[in-house]
Scaffold this motif. Structure first.
Motif, PDB file in Angstrom:
ATOM      1  N   MET A   1       0.824  -1.208   0.000  1.00 41.77           N
ATOM      2  CA  MET A   1       0.000   0.000   0.000  1.00 41.77           C
ATOM      3  C   MET A   1       0.861   1.262   0.000  1.00 41.77           C
ATOM      4  SD  MET A   1      -3.034  -1.030   2.688  1.00 41.77           S
ATOM      5  CE  MET A   1      -3.664   0.654   2.666  1.00 41.77           C
ATOM      6  N   GLY A   2       1.893   1.248   0.833  1.00 42.21           N
ATOM      7  CA  GLY A   2       2.780   2.408   0.867  1.00 42.21           C
ATOM      8  C   GLY A   2       3.449   2.647  -0.465  1.00 42.21           C
ATOM      9  N   SER A   3       3.900   1.564  -1.099  1.00 46.02           N
ATOM     10  CA  SER A   3       4.554   1.689  -2.391  1.00 46.02           C
ATOM     11  C   SER A   3       3.583   2.179  -3.454  1.00 46.02           C
ATOM     12  CB  SER A   3       5.147   0.339  -2.812  1.00 46.02           C
ATOM     13  OG  SER A   3       5.830   0.450  -4.030  1.00 46.02           O
ATOM     14  N   ALA A   4       2.338   1.697  -3.429  1.00 54.18           N
ATOM     15  CA  ALA A   4       1.344   2.120  -4.414  1.00 54.18           C
ATOM     16  C   ALA A   4       1.083   3.622  -4.311  1.00 54.18           C
ATOM     17  CB  ALA A   4       0.044   1.336  -4.218  1.00 54.18           C
TER      18      ALA A   4
ATOM     19  N   THR B   1       0.026  10.299   2.457  1.00 57.10           N
ATOM     20  CA  THR B   1      -0.753   9.076   2.660  1.00 57.10           C
ATOM     21  C   THR B   1       0.150   7.846   2.581  1.00 57.10           C
ATOM     22  OG1 THR B   1      -2.670  10.156   1.655  1.00 57.10           O
ATOM     23  CG2 THR B   1      -2.762   7.768   1.856  1.00 57.10           C
ATOM     24  N   ALA B   2       1.206   7.901   1.767  1.00 56.09           N
ATOM     25  CA  ALA B   2       2.102   6.756   1.600  1.00 56.09           C
ATOM     26  C   ALA B   2       2.798   6.355   2.889  1.00 56.09           C
ATOM     27  CB  ALA B   2       3.134   7.066   0.520  1.00 56.09           C
ATOM     28  N   LEU B   3       2.999   7.315   3.800  1.00 57.28           N
ATOM     29  CA  LEU B   3       3.715   6.972   5.033  1.00 57.28           C
ATOM     30  C   LEU B   3       2.816   6.326   6.081  1.00 57.28           C
ATOM     31  CD1 LEU B   3       3.159   9.165   7.570  1.00 57.28           C
ATOM     32  CD2 LEU B   3       4.422  10.654   6.029  1.00 57.28           C
ATOM     33  N   LEU B   4       1.492   6.402   5.910  1.00 61.53           N
ATOM     34  CA  LEU B   4       0.579   5.896   6.930  1.00 61.53           C
ATOM     35  C   LEU B   4       0.645   4.377   7.128  1.00 61.53           C
ATOM     36  CD1 LEU B   4      -2.584   8.112   6.291  1.00 61.53           C
ATOM     37  CD2 LEU B   4      -0.763   8.418   7.979  1.00 61.53           C
TER      38      LEU B   4
END
Length: 405
Positions: A1-4, A158-161
């Motif tokens: 998810m973070g990578s996406a 959002t990627a860091l969440l």
């Protein structure tokens, strides 16, 4: 998810800057320097992220990288000048490489030999899909406003969440790869020279394709397609190119693929294409060739690599590719400013000609690798998102303890 989320924001960020820069009247030279700044920052990120992660840990490093990337996007909106955008783009490239290395290290730590291939395949598809979606979303609004800058910054955050809220244990240390040009050259001169030329060509096109498309009169949606279709075509082409190279001399396959790319270069320069469909079709041919070259070159270099050194070879070639990526956008940007829009393909075509000539020379002076000694071809994600950790995740080698820091 973070990578996406990271790749989605990266795809959007990478396309909105040249499009907005074109609207603001930036020269092609200054827009090319954005690509140079990105590549320089990305190489530095690959080199220094292992030290940073060792100092503060994976979660903090990933969070900092995403947050700083978001800041660079918003700062670009505040300061609409290329001389601020160029260093900001370099900083974003550093953060993007660091964040990608953390994600890949995390996935690698959770993978075993049975699941590694499947995990790498899913990871590659997620990255490709997210990047493409980020580029195409720009067709849904007006690039002359603030919308896409704010959206990219929000998605970077959002990627860091997912990692910040994760309760799983952090992975082992990251891989650290140093560039040893003499060793790389002794292993495979054609791989070193070819990957340098591919870095020049691919980075020039990746940085300035949107500028080229806008200047030949394509609409905003067609500009986004012109940037995305070649990458998708390159991903699809890796399957037949890889299968062919496993059966034939990879150098011969490389020459054939480069000739296909050169044909596309010449069509863009001389044919005077009319119609969006034909333009996108030639762009697909271009992408199918140029984006299939990098994994082909790495496979050839690994055919000659000593046992246990594939990781060092792949990591070293990635850094050489990065050097080419620093040079290519600069040359192409100044060429487009001085010679016109089609000069982009004079630069990529020149790189392809040099690659072909050197490959033919090496074919005459060195025998091909025996079939039984060849390693298996491995498809690769877009070189824009590759780091030394990618080779580990792809299972190219067991990682020697000396490479972990």
């Amino acid at each position: 998810m973070g990578s996406a989320f990271l790749l989605f924001a990266g795809g959007l960020n990478g396309l909105i800057l040249p499009i907005r820069g074109e609207i603001e009247g930036f020269t092609a030279a200054s827009l090319g320097l954005l690509g140079t700044g990105w590549a320089l920052g990305y190489v530095m990120g690959c080199l220094f992220t292992p030290w940073l992660v060792k100092r503060v840990g994976h979660i903090r490093a990933f969070g900092a990288m995403c947050a700083i990337a978001a800041i660079t996007v918003l700062a670009s909106l505040l300061f609409l000048t290329p001389w601020v955008w160029i260093p900001l783009r370099g900083l974003c490239g550093f953060c993007f490489a660091g964040a990608a290395m953390v994600v890949e290290s995390w996935l690698n730590d959770k993978a075993d030999n049975k699941s590694r291939g499947r995990i790498f395949g899913i990871y590659t598809m997620v990255n490709l899909g997210a990047t493409t979606a980020g580029q195409l979303v720009i067709t849904l609004g007006d690039p002359s406003g603030y919308l896409f800058f704010v959206l990219a910054a929000m998605i970077y955050c959002t990627a860091l969440l997912p990692t910040a809220m994760s309760a799983t244990t952090t992975p082992t240390a990251l891989v650290s790869v140093k560039l040893d040009l003499k060793r790389l050259w002794r292993n495979s001169p054609i791989a070193v020279f070819s990957v340098l030329m591919v870095g020049v060509s691919n980075a020039a096109f990746g940085s300035l394709s949107a500028v080229y498309a806008a200047r030949i009169g394509l609409t905003l949606s067609d500009v986004a397609l012109f940037a995305s279709v070649p990458v998708l075509a390159g991903a699809l082409a890796q399957v037949p190119v890889g299968a062919l190279s496993d059966r034939l001399d990879r150098r011969v396959v490389l020459v054939g693929v480069a000739l296909l790319g050169l044909c596309a270069d010449l069509i863009f320069i001389f044919a005077g294409l009319e119609g969006v469909t034909l333009t996108l079709a030639v762009a697909a041919v271009f992408g199918a060739s140029v984006y299939a070259m990098y994994p082909l070159i790495v496979a050839h270099a690994n055919d000659h690599a000593a046992p246990g050194t594939s990781l060092q070879v792949s990591g070293g070639l990635l850094l050489v590719f990065g050097v080419g990526s620093i040079v290519g956008p600069t040359i192409a940007g100044f060429a487009m400013t001085g010679l016109g829009t089609s000069a982009l393909f004079w630069v990529t075509g020149s790189a392809h000609v040099l690659l072909i000539l050197f490959a033919l020379l090496r074919i005459r002076t060195r025998a091909p690798v025996p079939q039984e000694d060849k390693t298996a071809f491995k498809a690769a994600p877009s070189t824009r998102a590759m780091t030394p950790e990618t080779a580990v995740l792809a299972g190219e080698d067991e990682v020697p303890a000396a490479t972990k820091e």
